[in-house]
Design an enzyme around this catalytic site. Structure first.
Site, PDB file in Angstrom:
ATOM      1  N   HIS A 224       8.264   7.089  -6.527  1.00  0.00           N
ATOM      2  CA  HIS A 224       7.742   5.960  -5.757  1.00  0.00           C
ATOM      3  C   HIS A 224       6.224   6.043  -5.631  1.00  0.00           C
ATOM      4  O   HIS A 224       5.664   5.858  -4.540  1.00  0.00           O
ATOM      5  CB  HIS A 224       8.411   5.904  -4.376  1.00  0.00           C
ATOM      6  CG  HIS A 224       9.847   5.462  -4.428  1.00  0.00           C
ATOM      7  ND1 HIS A 224      10.222   4.194  -4.813  1.00  0.00           N
ATOM      8  CD2 HIS A 224      11.007   6.119  -4.157  1.00  0.00           C
ATOM      9  CE1 HIS A 224      11.553   4.087  -4.766  1.00  0.00           C
ATOM     10  NE2 HIS A 224      12.056   5.241  -4.388  1.00  0.00           N
TER      11      HIS A 224
ATOM     12  N   ASP B 125       4.236   3.622  -1.255  1.00  0.00           N
ATOM     13  CA  ASP B 125       5.369   3.427  -2.156  1.00  0.00           C
ATOM     14  C   ASP B 125       4.833   2.739  -3.411  1.00  0.00           C
ATOM     15  O   ASP B 125       3.618   2.515  -3.535  1.00  0.00           O
ATOM     16  CB  ASP B 125       6.487   2.609  -1.481  1.00  0.00           C
ATOM     17  CG  ASP B 125       7.870   3.030  -1.983  1.00  0.00           C
ATOM     18  OD1 ASP B 125       8.104   2.917  -3.196  1.00  0.00           O
ATOM     19  OD2 ASP B 125       8.695   3.480  -1.175  1.00  0.00           O
TER      20      ASP B 125
ATOM     21  N   GLU C 242      14.643   9.510  -5.080  1.00  0.00           N
ATOM     22  CA  GLU C 242      14.677   8.637  -6.249  1.00  0.00           C
ATOM     23  C   GLU C 242      13.540   8.906  -7.239  1.00  0.00           C
ATOM     24  O   GLU C 242      12.783   8.005  -7.581  1.00  0.00           O
ATOM     25  CB  GLU C 242      14.648   7.175  -5.791  1.00  0.00           C
ATOM     26  CG  GLU C 242      15.824   6.812  -4.908  1.00  0.00           C
ATOM     27  CD  GLU C 242      15.826   5.370  -4.427  1.00  0.00           C
ATOM     28  OE1 GLU C 242      16.901   4.761  -4.422  1.00  0.00           O
ATOM     29  OE2 GLU C 242      14.752   4.842  -4.051  1.00  0.00           O
TER      30      GLU C 242
END
Ligand code: ACM
Ligand code: ZN
Length: 767
Positions: free
Chosen positions: A272, A199, A335
């Protein structure tokens, strides 16, 4: 830190519960059928396990049991076909026939225990159930008696995917802890461990071809202190990081496989990806420089969609596929802001070359390239539900987290789905409204709501439902820097989800579940494993009824009583009560606990009721709030109880996603009003913004409204504001309309740019 003692106990002493009461059984997840015959089998006399010959898997299962009970004098006997024996035995028998289910039977009688299953894992599950019903008591000469009731169990799972996730990027946990985590999963019959290995805040898996991923990407210079929404943000100045070598990962894979758990590695892309880009900036759109993130959130710098980046990711995945023997690889996909792609010549060239119209389609192209590669390696791609946005990549399995909609869409399109909606499966949310609950990301997910989850949405047909593989609990660790906190957040919610996944709806009952769970909680305590007792905390609801507020205190379905302390007009009073509904009409401070017969006391809830002219009035909302931020219902706005100033979760805040707040208050009172005081939350890091304006109107018929006050709300850096709006003159309206205007689309430079703002509103105090 987790004590070494725990590891020792977990492996050696097994799951031994002390139970005096005569409940039917305390197995979690609840089996299909448990019949008790009366009488008990003393396990001290059972000194042999009979297993089929030349079966390494079953032998390991028998050894697991011996270690769990710390009974090294139990012998394992291999025979051609395990049948009864003249000595008391545990017989592990594999049934013939094509049956890939988790089915098992367990029968105990004076002769011993017979366990049957079609698959090895069925035998393993049977032993997990067995270990849970073993009772330990002190016998003569200080010998500990181990016994179980004569019992007949027939069992099978509801879903074939029963997952638990752990984020090791935001905080890193050593192999020893991962093994503990897997042990706990195995106890509750989980079979997939989703290991979130990469991440923005750290790359945690060694990739031989690209050593900088861990050397550079595995470490961040500092870490956020406190909550992401705190303003100003504070950071420590300590380098933080770590990673798993491939040898360590192999060790964990074997450890999990011995417990019938498959590991699904997650390698995040295209978003990410700050940690990877910090190590290899050429694979971003701008070329960097990039940094391993020291704060939580969503970052604009993501992998570029150019061919060289796709090559880089395939090379990484080659090593990942070689390392992990399981069928699934998770590639993230959540995202991913598209800002960089929009202004990147390489990304735009790909769009032209492939006749791609939108950035969403570009993401779909990117994921599809990865999907084709994984298929060529014999793997199946799993992605978060955002990968649906530009069209579903062929064969992709969807993990539905932003609600169930993505999962529903995918199932209708004949894609397999794993349900993990934030509303029921995010164990990083608060589990209690207790004021001193340890810091969490926000929102509120109590145990009962996890338990109530049904992974099959009612809108799906039977055929479509067959695409739902099961549910998964997610443990994101932004606010879990140590191992105790991880267990505290995950347990017992992970136990509730274990039952959701294993047990058919018709065999589920929350009140029965928490009776069994309360027995398990004692084992956690004895073994010094963090576990939240928040299911004992009292919860309250309010209902506005005829100008007064009804306070309804929800008790756990266990034998106990409420202890209530009230302070009214300076007089304190304490009493036990079996009542659960109270009328709030005068300003009052109240504290309540729940006490069980065994004297376990819940943590107190405090309710400070401040009477005002609006308290108890009916209010009708014109725009619907977001379901997950509407837990107290509309009465939360006019119940005399202030929303907490330090966090926006819980039942006193109402959250509007990208919408205005608009409501009509049925005032119908003879008292004139002169001020209205609002509560608003402000956390731009979490996409929550102050409103731009408040407009108050009055009406005598509930139809024709006249504006009586309009006031701008200035933006500021405070996390919370309480604007007091003075009306120009005192009025006595029949109806009041309150319009609170949403901040609107989030500006370019802020987190969540381009999305609609959240608006959080608490009590509307009318005076
Ligand atoms: C997620 O929680 N961002 C998948
Ligand atoms: Zn690019």
């Amino acid at each position: 830190m987790m004590k070494n003692l725990f590891v020792f106990c977990l492996i050696c002493n097994g799951f031994i519960l002390y139970s005096q009461n005569k409940m039917n059984h305390q197995i979690i997840p609840n089996p299909v059928s448990v019949k008790s015959a009366g009488g008990r089998l003393n396990l001290n006399d059972v000194k042999q396990i009979i297993i089929p010959e030349k079966n390494k898997g079953v032998k390991k299962i028998a050894e697991f049991y011996i270690r769990a009970l710390n009974q090294s004098d139990i012998k394992i006997i291999e025979t051609k076909s395990p049948h009864t024996s003249s000595k008391k035995s545990i017989i592990l028998q594999l049934l013939r026939g094509e049956n890939s289910s988790d089915y098992y039977t367990l029968n105990s009688s004076k002769n011993g225990i017979k366990i049957t299953a079609y698959q090895e894992r069925g035998l393993f599950y049977a032993l997990q159930s067995l270990i849970q019903i073993i009772e330990k008591s002190e016998g003569q000469n200080n010998i500990t008696n181990l016994s179980i009731p004569y019992i007949n169990i027939e069992d099978d799972s509801r879903f074939k995917y029963r997952g638990l996730h752990l984020d090791v990027s935001r905080h890193f946990f050593p192999v020893s802890f991962i093994k503990n985590y897997i042990d706990m999963m195995a106890k509750y019959k989980y079979n997939y461990f989703h290991w979130h290995l990469t991440d923005d805040q750290g790359w945690r898996i060694e990739i031989k071809q690209f050593p900088e991923l861990t050397q550079t990407g595995g470490y961040r210079k500092s870490t956020l202190i406190g909550h992401h929404s705190d303003s100003p943000a504070k950071y420590d100045s300590t380098e933080y990081g770590g990673y798993y070598t491939q040898d360590e990962i192999r060790e964990v894979i074997i450890y999990a496989a011995d417990r019938y758990i498959e590991i699904i590695p997650e390698i995040e892309m295209p978003g990410h990806s700050s940690a990877a880009l910090a190590a290899y900036p050429i694979f971003g759109c701008t070329g960097g420089p990039y940094e391993v993130a020291n704060t939580w959130g969503v970052f604009d710098d993501v992998f570029c969609t150019k061919d060289t980046t796709i090559w880089f990711l395939k090379e990484i995945l080659k090593e990942v596929c070689d390392l992990f023997p399981g069928e699934y690889i998770h590639i993230g996909g959540d995202e991913c802001p598209k800002e960089r792609w929009k202004s990147c010549p390489n990304c735009q060239a790909i769009k032209r070359r492939r006749n791609i119209k939108t950035e969403e389609e570009l993401q779909s192209y990117f994921i599809s390239q990865i999907g084709i590669f994984l298929t060529s390696k014999g793997k199946k791609l799993i992605g978060w539900d955002e990968i649906l946005e530009g069209g579903i990549p062929t064969n992709a399995i969807i993990m539905s987290w932003r609600g169930e909609e993505g999962g529903i869409l995918a199932a209708k399109a004949k894609h397999q789905v794993i349900m993990t909606p934030g509303s029921h499966c995010y164990f990083d949310h608060y589990q209690s409204t207790y004021a001193k609950e340890p810091l969490a990301i926000g929102s509120y997910l109590p145990l009962e709501r996890v338990y109530s989850y049904n992974p099959i949405p009612s809108v799906l047909t039977k055929q479509q439902s067959s695409y739902i593989l099961g549910a998964q609990g997610n443990v994101w660790t932004e606010y879990m820097s140590d191992e105790n906190k991880v267990f505290y957040m995950a347990y017992p919610r992970a136990i509730a989800l274990a039952e959701v996944n294993w047990t058919e709806e018709k065999n589920k009952s929350y009140s029965d579940f928490i009776k069994r769970l309360h027995q398990h909680s004692k084992w956690f305590k004895e073994n010094n494993i963090s576990f939240s007792l928040s299911y004992l905390d009292l919860n309250y609801k309010t209902k506005n009824n005829n100008n007064h507020v009804e306070l309804i205190i929800n008790k756990p379905a266990l034998d106990g009583s409420i202890l209530l302390e009230t302070i009214k007009d300076g007089d304190a009073k304490q009493e036990y009560t079996s009542e659960d509904t109270f009328i709030l009409d005068k300003t009052l401070n109240c504290k309540a606990w729940y006490q069980l017969k065994d004297k376990t006391l819940s943590r107190p809830i405090t309710i400070d009721f401040v009477s005002h002219l609006g308290a108890g009035k009916n209010i009708t909302l014109i725009n619907s709030p977001a379901e997950k931020y509407f837990q107290g219902g509309s009465s939360a706005l006019l119940n005399g109880i202030q929303a907490p100033q330090n966090k926006y979760g819980g039942q006193e805040w109402i959250g509007m996603e990208g919408k205005n707040f608009e409501a009509i208050i049925d005032y119908k009172d003879t008292n004139a009003i002169s001020t209205i005081t609002f509560q608003f939350f402000n956390a731009p890091g979490s996409w929550i913004h102050l409103p731009s304006e408040v407009v108050i109107s009055a009406s005598s018929d509930g139809k024709n409204f006249e504006i009586i006050k309009q006031q701008n709300i200035e933006t500021n850096n405070l996390k919370y504001i309480e604007p007091k709006i003075l009306l120009d003159k005192k009025i006595i309206p029949q109806y009041l309309k309150i319009l609170v205007k949403n901040h609107g689309e989030i500006e370019e430079h802020l987190p969540g740019a381009g999305h609609g703002s959240w608006l959080f509103i608490g009590e509307i105090k009318i005076e």
